[in-house]
Design a protein around this motif. Structure first.
Motif, PDB file in Angstrom:
ATOM      1  N   THR A 241       0.837  -1.215   0.000  1.00 48.95           N
ATOM      2  CA  THR A 241       0.000   0.000   0.000  1.00 48.95           C
ATOM      3  C   THR A 241       0.866   1.256   0.000  1.00 48.95           C
ATOM      4  O   THR A 241       0.637   2.174  -0.795  1.00 48.95           O
ATOM      5  N   GLU A 242       1.859   1.289   0.876  1.00 46.64           N
ATOM      6  CA  GLU A 242       2.730   2.471   0.967  1.00 46.64           C
ATOM      7  C   GLU A 242       3.511   2.674  -0.343  1.00 46.64           C
ATOM      8  O   GLU A 242       3.605   3.780  -0.858  1.00 46.64           O
ATOM      9  N   ALA A 243       4.025   1.551  -0.863  1.00 39.65           N
ATOM     10  CA  ALA A 243       4.806   1.655  -2.097  1.00 39.65           C
ATOM     11  C   ALA A 243       3.924   2.108  -3.265  1.00 39.65           C
ATOM     12  O   ALA A 243       4.355   2.897  -4.110  1.00 39.65           O
ATOM     13  N   LEU A 244       2.672   1.644  -3.276  1.00 32.32           N
ATOM     14  CA  LEU A 244       1.768   2.018  -4.369  1.00 32.32           C
ATOM     15  C   LEU A 244       1.442   3.519  -4.319  1.00 32.32           C
ATOM     16  O   LEU A 244       1.373   4.184  -5.356  1.00 32.32           O
ATOM     17  N   ALA A 245       1.269   4.038  -3.101  1.00 29.88           N
ATOM     18  CA  ALA A 245       1.000   5.479  -2.966  1.00 29.88           C
ATOM     19  C   ALA A 245       2.194   6.277  -3.504  1.00 29.88           C
ATOM     20  O   ALA A 245       2.026   7.265  -4.231  1.00 29.88           O
ATOM     21  N   LEU A 246       3.392   5.820  -3.181  1.00 27.10           N
ATOM     22  CA  LEU A 246       4.603   6.504  -3.675  1.00 27.10           C
ATOM     23  C   LEU A 246       4.729   6.394  -5.197  1.00 27.10           C
ATOM     24  O   LEU A 246       5.169   7.321  -5.876  1.00 27.10           O
ATOM     25  N   TYR A 247       4.331   5.238  -5.700  1.00 23.91           N
ATOM     26  CA  TYR A 247       4.373   5.030  -7.151  1.00 23.91           C
ATOM     27  C   TYR A 247       3.400   5.990  -7.843  1.00 23.91           C
ATOM     28  O   TYR A 247       3.746   6.633  -8.843  1.00 23.91           O
ATOM     29  N   ALA A 248       2.189   6.096  -7.263  1.00 22.90           N
ATOM     30  CA  ALA A 248       1.189   7.001  -7.840  1.00 22.90           C
ATOM     31  C   ALA A 248       1.693   8.443  -7.794  1.00 22.90           C
ATOM     32  O   ALA A 248       1.506   9.216  -8.737  1.00 22.90           O
ATOM     33  N   PRO A 254      12.545   7.958 -10.429  1.00 22.10           N
ATOM     34  CA  PRO A 254      13.416   7.986  -9.243  1.00 22.10           C
ATOM     35  C   PRO A 254      13.569   9.389  -8.651  1.00 22.10           C
ATOM     36  O   PRO A 254      13.555   9.556  -7.428  1.00 22.10           O
ATOM     37  N   SER A 255      13.676  10.379  -9.507  1.00 20.38           N
ATOM     38  CA  SER A 255      13.905  11.735  -9.021  1.00 20.38           C
ATOM     39  C   SER A 255      12.684  12.275  -8.256  1.00 20.38           C
ATOM     40  O   SER A 255      12.833  12.893  -7.194  1.00 20.38           O
ATOM     41  N   TYR A 256      11.487  12.033  -8.781  1.00 20.71           N
ATOM     42  CA  TYR A 256      10.286  12.486  -8.066  1.00 20.71           C
ATOM     43  C   TYR A 256      10.144  11.730  -6.738  1.00 20.71           C
ATOM     44  O   TYR A 256       9.726  12.298  -5.730  1.00 20.71           O
ATOM     45  N   ALA A 257      10.493  10.439  -6.746  1.00 20.52           N
ATOM     46  CA  ALA A 257      10.361   9.639  -5.527  1.00 20.52           C
ATOM     47  C   ALA A 257      11.317  10.135  -4.438  1.00 20.52           C
ATOM     48  O   ALA A 257      10.910  10.357  -3.297  1.00 20.52           O
ATOM     49  N   THR A 258      12.588  10.364  -4.791  1.00 19.08           N
ATOM     50  CA  THR A 258      13.543  10.821  -3.756  1.00 19.08           C
ATOM     51  C   THR A 258      13.232  12.262  -3.332  1.00 19.08           C
ATOM     52  O   THR A 258      13.396  12.611  -2.174  1.00 19.08           O
ATOM     53  N   GLY A 259      12.768  13.068  -4.286  1.00 22.83           N
ATOM     54  CA  GLY A 259      12.398  14.456  -3.969  1.00 22.83           C
ATOM     55  C   GLY A 259      11.298  14.482  -2.920  1.00 22.83           C
ATOM     56  O   GLY A 259      11.345  15.257  -1.951  1.00 22.83           O
ATOM     57  N   LEU A 260      10.322  13.603  -3.084  1.00 25.54           N
ATOM     58  CA  LEU A 260       9.211  13.527  -2.130  1.00 25.54           C
ATOM     59  C   LEU A 260       9.703  13.022  -0.770  1.00 25.54           C
ATOM     60  O   LEU A 260       9.281  13.512   0.278  1.00 25.54           O
ATOM     61  N   PHE A 281       4.226  12.015   4.583  1.00 30.54           N
ATOM     62  CA  PHE A 281       4.260  11.887   3.123  1.00 30.54           C
ATOM     63  C   PHE A 281       3.096  12.660   2.504  1.00 30.54           C
ATOM     64  O   PHE A 281       3.257  13.367   1.505  1.00 30.54           O
ATOM     65  N   ALA A 282       1.916  12.523   3.137  1.00 27.40           N
ATOM     66  CA  ALA A 282       0.719  13.220   2.630  1.00 27.40           C
ATOM     67  C   ALA A 282       0.951  14.733   2.661  1.00 27.40           C
ATOM     68  O   ALA A 282       0.646  15.442   1.693  1.00 27.40           O
ATOM     69  N   ALA A 283       1.518  15.208   3.770  1.00 24.71           N
ATOM     70  CA  ALA A 283       1.764  16.652   3.901  1.00 24.71           C
ATOM     71  C   ALA A 283       2.797  17.125   2.872  1.00 24.71           C
ATOM     72  O   ALA A 283       2.646  18.188   2.265  1.00 24.71           O
ATOM     73  N   TYR A 285       3.376  15.782  -0.026  1.00 21.37           N
ATOM     74  CA  TYR A 285       2.729  15.757  -1.348  1.00 21.37           C
ATOM     75  C   TYR A 285       1.910  17.030  -1.547  1.00 21.37           C
ATOM     76  O   TYR A 285       1.914  17.619  -2.631  1.00 21.37           O
ATOM     77  N   ASP A 286       1.208  17.457  -0.464  1.00 22.66           N
ATOM     78  CA  ASP A 286       0.390  18.677  -0.562  1.00 22.66           C
ATOM     79  C   ASP A 286       1.239  19.894  -0.911  1.00 22.66           C
ATOM     80  O   ASP A 286       0.774  20.826  -1.552  1.00 22.66           O
ATOM     81  N   ILE A 287       2.504  19.887  -0.482  1.00 22.71           N
ATOM     82  CA  ILE A 287       3.392  21.024  -0.790  1.00 22.71           C
ATOM     83  C   ILE A 287       3.601  21.110  -2.305  1.00 22.71           C
ATOM     84  O   ILE A 287       3.861  22.176  -2.858  1.00 22.71           O
ATOM     85  N   GLY A 288       3.488  19.953  -2.956  1.00 21.69           N
ATOM     86  CA  GLY A 288       3.520  19.973  -4.433  1.00 21.69           C
ATOM     87  C   GLY A 288       4.804  19.516  -5.078  1.00 21.69           C
ATOM     88  O   GLY A 288       4.958  19.638  -6.282  1.00 21.69           O
TER      89      GLY A 288
END
Ligand SMILES: Nc1ncnc2c1ncn2[C@@H]1O[C@H](COP(=O)(O)OP(=O)(O)OP(=O)(O)O)[C@@H](O)[C@H]1O
Ligand SMILES: [Mg+2]
Length: 320
Positions: A241-248, A254-260, A281-283, A285-288
Motif C-alpha cells: 500500500t505504501e509503495a503504491l501510494a509513492l508510485y502514484a 526515481p527523481s520524483y520519488a527521492t524528492g518527495l 508523506f501526505a503533507a 505531497y500537498d506542498i507539491g
C-alpha cells in the motif's frame, strides 16, 4: 534544530545509491567498456540514455566512485591521475565550449583561454598526462537545442570533434543524454559504429505478483534513510500500500520519488519529531514537490489501496 540542519539531514538522501537492475547494468557495462578498451585496437564507447530524472547522472557518479583521482609520483614529480571524469556539453554546443568543459574537468587553470584548436590540443595533452581511461560526457541533447546547434553544421562539427578525439586519444567515451539524442549518433554511420553499446534508464515499474524495480528501489531507500538522516523511524516501504501510494505520486520516476522523500523528512523534522509517518508523506505531497510526476489528481497518501488502484487506472485514461 535550525532550518539549515534540517535541510542538510534531509539532503543526505542524495548520498544513497540504489543499484537497481538497469542502473547496475549500465554501471557494469560502462566499466566493461573501460576495461576492454585497454587492450582493444579501437576503444569501446557507449551511449547512456534516459528521460529526465531516471538516474543518468547518478549512474555516472556511481562509475566515478570506483575510479577516484589520485596523486602519483613519476620520476620524482607529482602527477594528478584522473582515471575517469565527468563533463557536460554546454549550451549552445560548440567545439570550443566542449573542449573548454573537458579542460575544466581535467584541472586546467584557464579552461576558457585559447582558440578551439588550442583548447583541443591541450585536451589531448592533458588526457595523456592524467592517464585518463574514460570520459563521461553528459547533456548530449544540448546538441539538439539552441538556435546555433539546431543548424546542421554545428552538430556535425561537434560530432566530428568527438570522433577525432576518440581516434587521437584512444580514450573511450560515454555520451549521456535524453532519449531523443540517440538519433544524432545513429544519423552518422561513423559515430554509430563507434558507439555500439547502448544503456537505457527509464521510470521504474511497480511490478505484479513479483515486486518490480520501483518497489525494490523505495524499499532500499526506506531502509537506508533512518541511518543516513539519523531518524528514529521511517515507514516500512516494503508494504504494498505504501509503495503504491509513492508510485502514484512519482509515476515511478526515481527523481520524483527521492524528492518527495526529502520533503517528507523535512516535514517530520520541522514538526520537531524524529519518526516519519505516512501522514508526513501526505503533507509533503500537498506542498507539491512531486505533483507534476504524479499519476493521480487526489493526494495518493490519503486514499485506500482500492481507491488508489482506481485512481491510477482513471489517471492513465485521463478521466479523473
Ligand atoms: N540509482 C539511484 N539510486 C538512488 N537515487 C537515485 C538513483 N537514480 C536516481 N536517483 C534519484 O533521482 C535523482 C535524479 O537523478 P539524476 O540526476 O541522476 O537523473 P538524470 O537522469 O541525470 O536527470 P536529468 O535528465 O534531469 O539530468 C537523484 O538526485 C537521486 O535522488
Ligand atoms: Mg543528469
Amino acid at each position: 534544530m535550525d532550518q539549515f540542519e534540517i535541510e542538510e539531514r534531509a539532503n543526505r538522501i542524495d548520498e544513497i545509491y540504489v543499484a537497481h537492475t538497469s542502473a547496475h547494468r549500465a554501471v557494469a557495462g560502462i566499466e566493461d567498456c573501460l576495461r576492454r578498451s585497454l587492450t582493444a585496437a579501437e576503444p569501446l564507447n557507449a551511449v547512456l540514455i534516459g528521460r529526465a530524472g531516471t538516474g543518468k547522472t547518478t549512474v555516472c557518479n556511481a562509475v566515478l566512485q570506483h575510479l577516484p583521482r589520485r596523486i602519483d609520483v613519476r620520476e620524482g614529480k607529482e602527477v594528478t591521475v584522473i582515471p575517469a571524469f565527468y563533463s557536460e556539453i554546454p549550451s549552445p554546443a560548440t567545439i570550443r565550449g566542449v573542449a573548454s568543459s573537458l579542460l575544466g574537468a581535467l584541472g586546467d587553470v584557464h579552461p576558457d583561454r585559447g582558440t578551439a584548436i588550442n583548447l583541443t590540443h591541450r585536451v589531448i595533452t592533458q588526457l595523456k598526462a592524467c592517464e585518463t581511461r574514460l570520459i563521461l560526457l553528459d547533456e548530449f541533447q544540448h546538441l539538439l537545442d539552441e538556435k546555433r546547434s539546431r543548424r546542421e553544421e554545428y552538430r556535425q562539427d561537434v560530432s566530428n570533434w568527438v570522433k577525432t578525439l576518440i581516434n587521437k586519444t584512444h580514450v573511450p567515451m560515454v555520451l549521456v543524454g535524453m532519449p531523443e539524442c540517440e538519433v544524432l549518433v545513429d544519423a552518422d554511420p561513423q559515430l554509430a559504429r563507434r558507439f555500439q553499446r547502448r544503456f537505457r534508464l527509464d521510470n521504474l515499474g511497480f511490478g505484479g505478483k513479483e515486486k518490480g524495480e520501483f518497489r525494490l528501489f523505495v524499499e532500499a531507500l526506506g531502509a537506508a534513510i533512518p541511518e543516513y538522516c539519523n531518524l528514529a523511524g521511517f515507514p516500512d516501504l516494503s508494504s504494498k500500500t505504501e509503495a503504491l501510494a509513492l508510485y502514484a505520486a512519482s509515476g515511478g520516476n526515481p527523481s520524483y520519488a527521492t524528492g518527495l522523500m526529502k520533503e517528507t523528512v523535512i516535514v517530520t523534522l520541522r514538526a520537531r519529531r524524529e519518526t516519519t509517518t505516512m501522514e508526513d508523506f501526505a503533507a509533503a505531497y500537498d506542498i507539491g514537490v512531486s505533483q507534476s510526476g504524479s499519476l493521480v489528481k487526489i493526494n495518493p497518501f490519503r486514499l485506500s489501496q482500492e481507491e488508489l488502484v482506481r485512481n491510477i487506472k482513471n489517471g492513465f485514461r485521463g478521466v479523473n
